[in-house]
Write a protein that holds these residues in place. Structure first.
Motif, PDB file in Angstrom:
ATOM      1  N   ARG A 273       0.748  -1.201  -0.110  1.00  0.00           N
ATOM      2  CA  ARG A 273      -0.045  -0.140   0.107  1.00  0.00           C
ATOM      3  C   ARG A 273       0.994   1.445  -0.055  1.00  0.00           C
ATOM      4  NH1 ARG A 273      -2.805  -4.039   2.333  1.00  0.00           N
ATOM      5  NH2 ARG A 273      -4.800  -4.120   1.707  1.00  0.00           N
ATOM      6  N   GLY A 274       1.769   1.195  -1.064  1.00  0.00           N
ATOM      7  CA  GLY A 274       2.614   2.572  -1.029  1.00  0.00           C
ATOM      8  C   GLY A 274       3.800   2.829  -0.450  1.00  0.00           C
ATOM      9  N   LYS A 275       4.014   1.554   0.346  1.00  0.00           N
ATOM     10  CA  LYS A 275       5.469   1.906   1.301  1.00  0.00           C
ATOM     11  C   LYS A 275       6.433   1.110   0.431  1.00  0.00           C
ATOM     12  CE  LYS A 275       2.705   1.563   5.702  1.00  0.00           C
ATOM     13  NZ  LYS A 275       1.990   0.851   6.486  1.00  0.00           N
ATOM     14  N   GLN A 276       7.763   1.978   0.793  1.00  0.00           N
ATOM     15  CA  GLN A 276       8.722   1.348   0.233  1.00  0.00           C
ATOM     16  C   GLN A 276       9.229  -0.102   0.920  1.00  0.00           C
ATOM     17  OE1 GLN A 276      11.777   4.005  -0.947  1.00  0.00           O
ATOM     18  NE2 GLN A 276      13.279   2.462  -1.551  1.00  0.00           N
ATOM     19  N   VAL A 277       9.330  -1.136  -0.131  1.00  0.00           N
ATOM     20  CA  VAL A 277       9.505  -2.347   0.431  1.00  0.00           C
ATOM     21  C   VAL A 277      11.080  -2.874  -0.411  1.00  0.00           C
ATOM     22  CG1 VAL A 277       7.420  -2.980   0.909  1.00  0.00           C
ATOM     23  CG2 VAL A 277       8.372  -3.651  -1.537  1.00  0.00           C
ATOM     24  N   GLU A 278      11.410  -3.968   0.121  1.00  0.00           N
ATOM     25  CA  GLU A 278      12.775  -4.594  -0.614  1.00  0.00           C
ATOM     26  C   GLU A 278      12.018  -5.654  -1.399  1.00  0.00           C
ATOM     27  OE1 GLU A 278      16.586  -7.063   0.338  1.00  0.00           O
ATOM     28  OE2 GLU A 278      16.221  -5.537   1.583  1.00  0.00           O
ATOM     29  N   LEU A 279      12.121  -5.336  -2.566  1.00  0.00           N
ATOM     30  CA  LEU A 279      11.401  -6.282  -3.756  1.00  0.00           C
ATOM     31  C   LEU A 279      12.364  -7.653  -4.111  1.00  0.00           C
ATOM     32  CD1 LEU A 279      10.451  -3.752  -6.500  1.00  0.00           C
ATOM     33  CD2 LEU A 279       8.767  -5.002  -4.591  1.00  0.00           C
TER      34      LEU A 279
ATOM     35  N   LEU B 292       4.650  -6.108 -10.396  1.00  0.00           N
ATOM     36  CA  LEU B 292       4.286  -4.939  -9.673  1.00  0.00           C
ATOM     37  C   LEU B 292       3.113  -4.644 -10.131  1.00  0.00           C
ATOM     38  CD1 LEU B 292       7.166  -2.696  -9.376  1.00  0.00           C
ATOM     39  CD2 LEU B 292       6.781  -4.625  -7.885  1.00  0.00           C
ATOM     40  N   SER B 293       2.006  -4.275  -8.715  1.00  0.00           N
ATOM     41  CA  SER B 293       0.634  -3.853  -9.398  1.00  0.00           C
ATOM     42  C   SER B 293       0.346  -2.751  -8.631  1.00  0.00           C
ATOM     43  CB  SER B 293      -0.316  -4.879  -8.477  1.00  0.00           C
ATOM     44  OG  SER B 293      -1.766  -4.321  -8.817  1.00  0.00           O
ATOM     45  N   GLU B 294      -0.088  -1.681  -9.424  1.00  0.00           N
ATOM     46  CA  GLU B 294      -0.071  -0.236  -9.238  1.00  0.00           C
ATOM     47  C   GLU B 294      -1.822  -0.242  -9.303  1.00  0.00           C
ATOM     48  OE1 GLU B 294       2.114   1.902 -12.033  1.00  0.00           O
ATOM     49  OE2 GLU B 294       3.790   2.027 -10.576  1.00  0.00           O
ATOM     50  N   HIS B 295      -2.325   0.898  -9.360  1.00  0.00           N
ATOM     51  CA  HIS B 295      -3.865   1.039  -9.253  1.00  0.00           C
ATOM     52  C   HIS B 295      -4.345   0.574 -10.841  1.00  0.00           C
ATOM     53  CE1 HIS B 295      -3.689   2.806  -5.542  1.00  0.00           C
ATOM     54  NE2 HIS B 295      -2.851   3.437  -5.741  1.00  0.00           N
ATOM     55  N   GLY B 296      -4.711  -0.579 -11.136  1.00  0.00           N
ATOM     56  CA  GLY B 296      -4.920  -0.995 -12.397  1.00  0.00           C
ATOM     57  C   GLY B 296      -3.985  -1.081 -13.427  1.00  0.00           C
TER      58      GLY B 296
ATOM     59  N   ILE C 153       4.600   1.237 -20.794  1.00  0.00           N
ATOM     60  CA  ILE C 153       4.307   2.593 -21.041  1.00  0.00           C
ATOM     61  C   ILE C 153       5.663   3.316 -20.887  1.00  0.00           C
ATOM     62  CG2 ILE C 153       2.692   4.629 -20.610  1.00  0.00           C
ATOM     63  CD1 ILE C 153       1.218   2.267 -21.671  1.00  0.00           C
ATOM     64  N   LYS C 154       6.198   3.298 -19.921  1.00  0.00           N
ATOM     65  CA  LYS C 154       7.213   3.938 -19.506  1.00  0.00           C
ATOM     66  C   LYS C 154       8.793   3.529 -19.788  1.00  0.00           C
ATOM     67  CE  LYS C 154       5.337   5.522 -15.111  1.00  0.00           C
ATOM     68  NZ  LYS C 154       5.236   5.169 -13.986  1.00  0.00           N
ATOM     69  N   GLY C 155       8.734   2.274 -20.446  1.00  0.00           N
ATOM     70  CA  GLY C 155       9.890   1.575 -20.806  1.00  0.00           C
ATOM     71  C   GLY C 155      10.576   0.712 -19.880  1.00  0.00           C
ATOM     72  N   VAL C 156      11.809   1.100 -19.667  1.00  0.00           N
ATOM     73  CA  VAL C 156      13.097   0.585 -18.986  1.00  0.00           C
ATOM     74  C   VAL C 156      13.644   1.491 -17.968  1.00  0.00           C
ATOM     75  CG1 VAL C 156      15.165  -1.023 -18.593  1.00  0.00           C
ATOM     76  CG2 VAL C 156      13.503  -1.260 -20.533  1.00  0.00           C
ATOM     77  N   PHE C 157      13.352   1.279 -16.674  1.00  0.00           N
ATOM     78  CA  PHE C 157      14.116   2.443 -15.685  1.00  0.00           C
ATOM     79  C   PHE C 157      14.391   1.809 -14.376  1.00  0.00           C
ATOM     80  CE2 PHE C 157       9.436   2.131 -15.567  1.00  0.00           C
ATOM     81  CZ  PHE C 157       9.241   2.256 -14.435  1.00  0.00           C
ATOM     82  N   SER C 158      15.233   2.542 -13.584  1.00  0.00           N
ATOM     83  CA  SER C 158      15.654   1.929 -12.314  1.00  0.00           C
ATOM     84  C   SER C 158      15.378   2.807 -11.240  1.00  0.00           C
ATOM     85  CB  SER C 158      17.298   2.073 -12.097  1.00  0.00           C
ATOM     86  OG  SER C 158      17.929   3.124 -12.629  1.00  0.00           O
ATOM     87  N   ASP C 159      14.724   3.851 -11.328  1.00  0.00           N
ATOM     88  CA  ASP C 159      13.978   4.803 -10.311  1.00  0.00           C
ATOM     89  C   ASP C 159      12.577   4.349 -10.094  1.00  0.00           C
ATOM     90  OD1 ASP C 159      16.668   5.687  -9.251  1.00  0.00           O
ATOM     91  OD2 ASP C 159      16.396   7.363 -10.701  1.00  0.00           O
ATOM     92  N   TYR C 160      12.046   4.267  -8.884  1.00  0.00           N
ATOM     93  CA  TYR C 160      10.544   4.011  -9.166  1.00  0.00           C
ATOM     94  C   TYR C 160      10.045   4.652  -7.897  1.00  0.00           C
ATOM     95  CZ  TYR C 160       6.362   1.156  -8.813  1.00  0.00           C
ATOM     96  OH  TYR C 160       4.966   0.734  -8.610  1.00  0.00           O
ATOM     97  N   ASP C 161       8.933   5.182  -8.026  1.00  0.00           N
ATOM     98  CA  ASP C 161       8.041   5.856  -7.072  1.00  0.00           C
ATOM     99  C   ASP C 161       7.048   5.083  -6.195  1.00  0.00           C
ATOM    100  OD1 ASP C 161       6.413   7.330  -5.503  1.00  0.00           O
ATOM    101  OD2 ASP C 161       5.439   8.534  -7.183  1.00  0.00           O
ATOM    102  N   TYR C 162       7.780   4.335  -5.279  1.00  0.00           N
ATOM    103  CA  TYR C 162       7.088   3.314  -4.439  1.00  0.00           C
ATOM    104  C   TYR C 162       5.642   3.804  -3.924  1.00  0.00           C
ATOM    105  CZ  TYR C 162      10.800   0.149  -4.710  1.00  0.00           C
ATOM    106  OH  TYR C 162      11.950  -0.595  -4.984  1.00  0.00           O
ATOM    107  N   SER C 163       5.216   4.936  -3.930  1.00  0.00           N
ATOM    108  CA  SER C 163       3.817   5.344  -3.440  1.00  0.00           C
ATOM    109  C   SER C 163       2.813   4.925  -4.495  1.00  0.00           C
ATOM    110  CB  SER C 163       3.849   6.858  -3.396  1.00  0.00           C
ATOM    111  OG  SER C 163       3.804   7.708  -4.656  1.00  0.00           O
TER     112      SER C 163
END
Length: 119
Positions: free
Chosen positions: A65-71, A77-81, A95-105
């Motif tokens: 629920r939006g808290k940062q976790v160790e994956l 990952l499931s975001e809202h839909g 949609i966004k492609g490949v990246f390493s920074d993620y907004d855990y919220s």
């Protein structure tokens, strides 16, 4: 992992894209096998599709629920839909492609995948 598929227009095919990346196949092949087209991949259908392709996975999602976790090393990952793939510290999004920074919220839950040997 064939990340070249991310160069296509894959809007509405997030879960299908995750499976295609995991299985090293095209999104079209996943859609055909699952009979699940654009905008149709729910959580339940994602689990059914993973089972169809015999993907070794956790029994259920872990909710943060939006808290940062160790994956775990590999998970969906499931975001809202929306679904995206995480593998070895890199995020793969239709949609966004490949990246390493993620907004855990944005993260609602994740499903651990034990598929490392295929990637």
């Amino acid at each position: 992992m064939n990340t070249a598929i991310l160069a296509q227009d894959l809007r509405g095919l997030c879960g299908q894209t995750c499976i295609a990346l995991l299985m090293n196949m095209s999104v079209e092949e996943v859609v055909k096998a699952t009979k699940c087209g654009k905008g149709k991949m729910s959580g339940r259908k994602l689990f059914e599709a993973l089972d169809l392709f015999q993907v070794d996975r956790a029994e259920k999602m872990k909710y943060n629920r939006g808290k940062q976790v160790e994956l775990p090393e590999c998970c969906i990952l499931s975001e809202h839909g929306h679904f995206l793939l995480y593998y070895k510290s890199v995020f793969y999004d239709n949609i966004k492609g490949v990246f390493s920074d993620y907004d855990y919220s944005q993260l609602v839950a994740y499903l651990e995948i034990n598929l490392v040997e295929r990637m």
